[in-house]
Design a protein around this motif. Structure first.
Motif, PDB file in Angstrom:
ATOM      1  N   VAL A 289       0.857  -1.183   0.000  1.00  0.00           N
ATOM      2  CA  VAL A 289       0.000   0.000   0.000  1.00  0.00           C
ATOM      3  C   VAL A 289       0.890   1.229   0.000  1.00  0.00           C
ATOM      4  CG1 VAL A 289      -1.847   1.259   1.179  1.00  0.00           C
ATOM      5  CG2 VAL A 289      -1.721  -1.235   1.382  1.00  0.00           C
ATOM      6  N   GLY A 290       0.573   2.209  -0.863  1.00  0.00           N
ATOM      7  CA  GLY A 290       1.362   3.434  -0.810  1.00  0.00           C
ATOM      8  C   GLY A 290       1.441   4.178  -2.118  1.00  0.00           C
ATOM      9  N   ALA A 291       2.393   5.107  -2.174  1.00  0.00           N
ATOM     10  CA  ALA A 291       2.608   5.933  -3.357  1.00  0.00           C
ATOM     11  C   ALA A 291       3.132   5.066  -4.497  1.00  0.00           C
ATOM     12  CB  ALA A 291       3.601   7.047  -3.034  1.00  0.00           C
ATOM     13  N   PRO A 292       2.515   5.127  -5.687  1.00  0.00           N
ATOM     14  CA  PRO A 292       2.877   4.211  -6.775  1.00  0.00           C
ATOM     15  C   PRO A 292       4.331   4.294  -7.217  1.00  0.00           C
ATOM     16  CG  PRO A 292       1.420   5.958  -7.542  1.00  0.00           C
ATOM     17  CD  PRO A 292       1.432   6.026  -6.054  1.00  0.00           C
TER      18      PRO A 292
ATOM     19  N   ARG B 264      11.591  -6.988  -5.659  1.00  0.00           N
ATOM     20  CA  ARG B 264      12.016  -7.646  -4.418  1.00  0.00           C
ATOM     21  C   ARG B 264      10.891  -8.402  -3.721  1.00  0.00           C
ATOM     22  NH1 ARG B 264      14.265  -2.269  -1.537  1.00  0.00           N
ATOM     23  NH2 ARG B 264      14.589  -1.056  -3.443  1.00  0.00           N
ATOM     24  N   MET B 265       9.650  -8.139  -4.082  1.00  0.00           N
ATOM     25  CA  MET B 265       8.502  -8.694  -3.362  1.00  0.00           C
ATOM     26  C   MET B 265       8.176 -10.092  -3.887  1.00  0.00           C
ATOM     27  SD  MET B 265       8.224  -6.096  -1.446  1.00  0.00           S
ATOM     28  CE  MET B 265       6.829  -6.653  -0.480  1.00  0.00           C
ATOM     29  N   THR B 266       8.624 -11.102  -3.173  1.00  0.00           N
ATOM     30  CA  THR B 266       8.545 -12.482  -3.651  1.00  0.00           C
ATOM     31  C   THR B 266       7.161 -13.107  -3.497  1.00  0.00           C
ATOM     32  OG1 THR B 266       9.320 -13.246  -1.488  1.00  0.00           O
ATOM     33  CG2 THR B 266      10.992 -12.869  -3.191  1.00  0.00           C
ATOM     34  N   SER B 267       6.333 -12.584  -2.600  1.00  0.00           N
ATOM     35  CA  SER B 267       5.023 -13.191  -2.329  1.00  0.00           C
ATOM     36  C   SER B 267       3.863 -12.254  -2.633  1.00  0.00           C
ATOM     37  CB  SER B 267       4.952 -13.628  -0.851  1.00  0.00           C
ATOM     38  OG  SER B 267       6.010 -14.493  -0.523  1.00  0.00           O
ATOM     39  N   LEU B 268       4.112 -11.277  -3.480  1.00  0.00           N
ATOM     40  CA  LEU B 268       3.136 -10.211  -3.714  1.00  0.00           C
ATOM     41  C   LEU B 268       1.854 -10.730  -4.356  1.00  0.00           C
ATOM     42  CD1 LEU B 268       2.735  -7.144  -3.492  1.00  0.00           C
ATOM     43  CD2 LEU B 268       3.672  -6.941  -5.800  1.00  0.00           C
ATOM     44  N   ARG B 269       0.700 -10.257  -3.816  1.00  0.00           N
ATOM     45  CA  ARG B 269      -0.603 -10.638  -4.364  1.00  0.00           C
ATOM     46  C   ARG B 269      -1.470  -9.426  -4.719  1.00  0.00           C
ATOM     47  NH1 ARG B 269      -3.014 -14.508   0.073  1.00  0.00           N
ATOM     48  NH2 ARG B 269      -4.791 -14.414  -1.352  1.00  0.00           N
ATOM     49  N   TRP B 270      -1.269  -8.311  -4.012  1.00  0.00           N
ATOM     50  CA  TRP B 270      -2.143  -7.148  -4.209  1.00  0.00           C
ATOM     51  C   TRP B 270      -1.357  -5.867  -3.953  1.00  0.00           C
ATOM     52  CZ3 TRP B 270      -6.395  -5.501  -0.178  1.00  0.00           C
ATOM     53  CH2 TRP B 270      -7.093  -4.376  -0.666  1.00  0.00           C
ATOM     54  N   VAL B 271      -1.541  -4.881  -4.837  1.00  0.00           N
ATOM     55  CA  VAL B 271      -0.937  -3.559  -4.665  1.00  0.00           C
ATOM     56  C   VAL B 271      -2.052  -2.519  -4.690  1.00  0.00           C
ATOM     57  CG1 VAL B 271       0.611  -1.809  -5.622  1.00  0.00           C
ATOM     58  CG2 VAL B 271       1.249  -4.221  -5.713  1.00  0.00           C
ATOM     59  N   GLN B 272      -2.132  -1.721  -3.635  1.00  0.00           N
ATOM     60  CA  GLN B 272      -3.127  -0.661  -3.523  1.00  0.00           C
ATOM     61  C   GLN B 272      -2.418   0.695  -3.529  1.00  0.00           C
ATOM     62  OE1 GLN B 272      -6.706  -0.367  -3.240  1.00  0.00           O
ATOM     63  NE2 GLN B 272      -6.041   1.734  -3.549  1.00  0.00           N
TER      64      GLN B 272
ATOM     65  N   ARG C 264       6.060  -0.979 -15.188  1.00  0.00           N
ATOM     66  CA  ARG C 264       6.985  -2.064 -14.840  1.00  0.00           C
ATOM     67  C   ARG C 264       6.613  -3.358 -15.557  1.00  0.00           C
ATOM     68  NH1 ARG C 264      11.687  -0.894 -11.713  1.00  0.00           N
ATOM     69  NH2 ARG C 264      11.337   1.222 -10.958  1.00  0.00           N
ATOM     70  N   ASP C 265       7.586  -4.255 -15.715  1.00  0.00           N
ATOM     71  CA  ASP C 265       7.354  -5.502 -16.435  1.00  0.00           C
ATOM     72  C   ASP C 265       6.498  -6.483 -15.636  1.00  0.00           C
ATOM     73  OD1 ASP C 265       8.839  -4.658 -18.599  1.00  0.00           O
ATOM     74  OD2 ASP C 265      10.715  -5.470 -17.816  1.00  0.00           O
ATOM     75  N   ARG C 266       6.492  -6.359 -14.324  1.00  0.00           N
ATOM     76  CA  ARG C 266       5.779  -7.341 -13.508  1.00  0.00           C
ATOM     77  C   ARG C 266       4.302  -6.972 -13.355  1.00  0.00           C
ATOM     78  NH1 ARG C 266       7.249  -9.271  -7.299  1.00  0.00           N
ATOM     79  NH2 ARG C 266       5.591 -10.834  -7.157  1.00  0.00           N
ATOM     80  N   HIS C 267       3.418  -7.931 -13.637  1.00  0.00           N
ATOM     81  CA  HIS C 267       1.982  -7.695 -13.518  1.00  0.00           C
ATOM     82  C   HIS C 267       1.253  -8.913 -12.958  1.00  0.00           C
ATOM     83  CE1 HIS C 267       3.245  -4.952 -16.910  1.00  0.00           C
ATOM     84  NE2 HIS C 267       2.743  -4.101 -16.039  1.00  0.00           N
ATOM     85  N   ASP C 268       1.923  -9.726 -12.162  1.00  0.00           N
ATOM     86  CA  ASP C 268       1.319 -10.946 -11.620  1.00  0.00           C
ATOM     87  C   ASP C 268       0.671 -10.700 -10.256  1.00  0.00           C
ATOM     88  OD1 ASP C 268       3.735 -10.440 -10.365  1.00  0.00           O
ATOM     89  OD2 ASP C 268       4.263 -12.573 -10.143  1.00  0.00           O
ATOM     90  N   TYR C 269      -0.090  -9.621 -10.157  1.00  0.00           N
ATOM     91  CA  TYR C 269      -0.759  -9.269  -8.906  1.00  0.00           C
ATOM     92  C   TYR C 269      -1.958  -8.398  -9.238  1.00  0.00           C
ATOM     93  CZ  TYR C 269       1.774  -4.945  -9.797  1.00  0.00           C
ATOM     94  OH  TYR C 269       2.264  -3.804 -10.394  1.00  0.00           O
ATOM     95  N   VAL C 270      -2.843  -8.229  -8.277  1.00  0.00           N
ATOM     96  CA  VAL C 270      -4.008  -7.349  -8.447  1.00  0.00           C
ATOM     97  C   VAL C 270      -3.571  -5.910  -8.149  1.00  0.00           C
ATOM     98  CG1 VAL C 270      -6.300  -6.747  -7.588  1.00  0.00           C
ATOM     99  CG2 VAL C 270      -5.636  -9.154  -7.837  1.00  0.00           C
ATOM    100  N   LEU C 271      -3.897  -4.992  -9.053  1.00  0.00           N
ATOM    101  CA  LEU C 271      -3.520  -3.586  -8.895  1.00  0.00           C
ATOM    102  C   LEU C 271      -4.772  -2.727  -8.823  1.00  0.00           C
ATOM    103  CD1 LEU C 271      -1.517  -1.206  -8.896  1.00  0.00           C
ATOM    104  CD2 LEU C 271      -1.493  -1.349 -11.397  1.00  0.00           C
ATOM    105  N   THR C 272      -4.887  -1.918  -7.775  1.00  0.00           N
ATOM    106  CA  THR C 272      -6.044  -1.032  -7.625  1.00  0.00           C
ATOM    107  C   THR C 272      -5.591   0.374  -7.271  1.00  0.00           C
ATOM    108  OG1 THR C 272      -6.251  -1.832  -5.327  1.00  0.00           O
ATOM    109  CG2 THR C 272      -7.716  -2.804  -6.968  1.00  0.00           C
ATOM    110  N   GLY C 273      -6.293   1.360  -7.838  1.00  0.00           N
ATOM    111  CA  GLY C 273      -6.052   2.756  -7.521  1.00  0.00           C
ATOM    112  C   GLY C 273      -7.077   3.251  -6.511  1.00  0.00           C
TER     113      GLY C 273
END
Length: 238
Positions: free
Chosen positions: A49-52, A61-69, A81-90
């Protein structure tokens, strides 16, 4: 593995108690002001959670990431960024009121000469038309743009919108698609830009659109910088 939430924001003191009150007791909350201070021990947190812009630095670095708010409406640094294997919400339904006040404040300040009057040392009267005869155009009629339209509509003669599809939603008199952007700009006296940072919005407001605005029109960019062609603005002002 215990569930962990990582908060990275300059507003950490303000946000920490709000998040802490809404997560279960078994979920650990880790808080830092910037990405550089996050230790490796926290890199297995599942929720960010935080500033994008700060969160984007942590993604590799986030090895277990599931959600970014994101704590902002925009998420462009993360999408890039190249990584998109998580849920992203604004963040939604938060910034509309403040953006409406921003647009209305500057419209009044300039069309009613408030800034000039505030610095005047003597009385100098001149007639000012105000906003009631002006047409407000809102480029970007998402959740923020709709609130801006609702709150500003009583002050203007009419309000028109611009979005990718032209889908109409009250209280705008009409909503134009981006393919109709020059028709949208025609006769607009105050252009309020609420556009996100996407490839489709790059330099959407260019010299052609600026030329289509009414002479002396006010342009207020309360959205992302990519949507405004600054070279075209300088040429138009000159």
């Amino acid at each position: 593995m215990n569930s962990q939430v990582l908060l990275v924001s300059l507003r950490v003191e303000e946000l920490k108690p709000l998040i802490q009150a809404r997560i279960p007791d078994h979920v650990a909350l880790h808080c830092y002001r910037d990405a550089a201070r996050v230790p490796p021990a926290v890199h297995n947190a599942q929720i960010l959670v935080g500033a994008p812009d700060e969160l984007a630095l942590l993604l590799p670095r986030m090895t277990s990431l599931r959600w970014v708010q994101s704590t902002w409406a925009g998420v462009a640094p993360l999408v890039a960024r190249d990584r998109h294997d998580y849920v992203l919400t604004g963040l939604k339904d938060v910034f509309g009121p403040s953006m409406a006040e921003y647009v209305l404040g500057w419209s009044l300040a300039l069309h009613r000469s408030i800034l000039k009057h505030a610095q005047a040392t003597r009385w100098h009267w001149k007639p000012e038309a105000g906003l009631s005869s002006l047409r407000l155009g809102i480029a970007g009629s998402g959740s923020i743009g709709r609130v801006v339209a609702e709150r500003c509509a009583p002050f203007f003669e009419s309000v028109v919108g611009l979005n990718s599809s032209g889908f109409h939603s009250a209280p705008v008199a009409r909503c134009f698609s981006t393919a109709e952007r020059l028709e949208f700009a025609s006769k607009v006296d105050v252009l309020a830009m609420m556009l996100p940072d996407t490839p489709a919005t790059d330099r959407l407001v260019d010299r052609e659109l600026l030329d289509a605005l009414n002479t002396g029109a006010l342009v207020i960019n309360a959205g992302r910088a990519n949507s405004l062609d600054l070279d075209a603005v300088q040429e138009a002002l000159a």
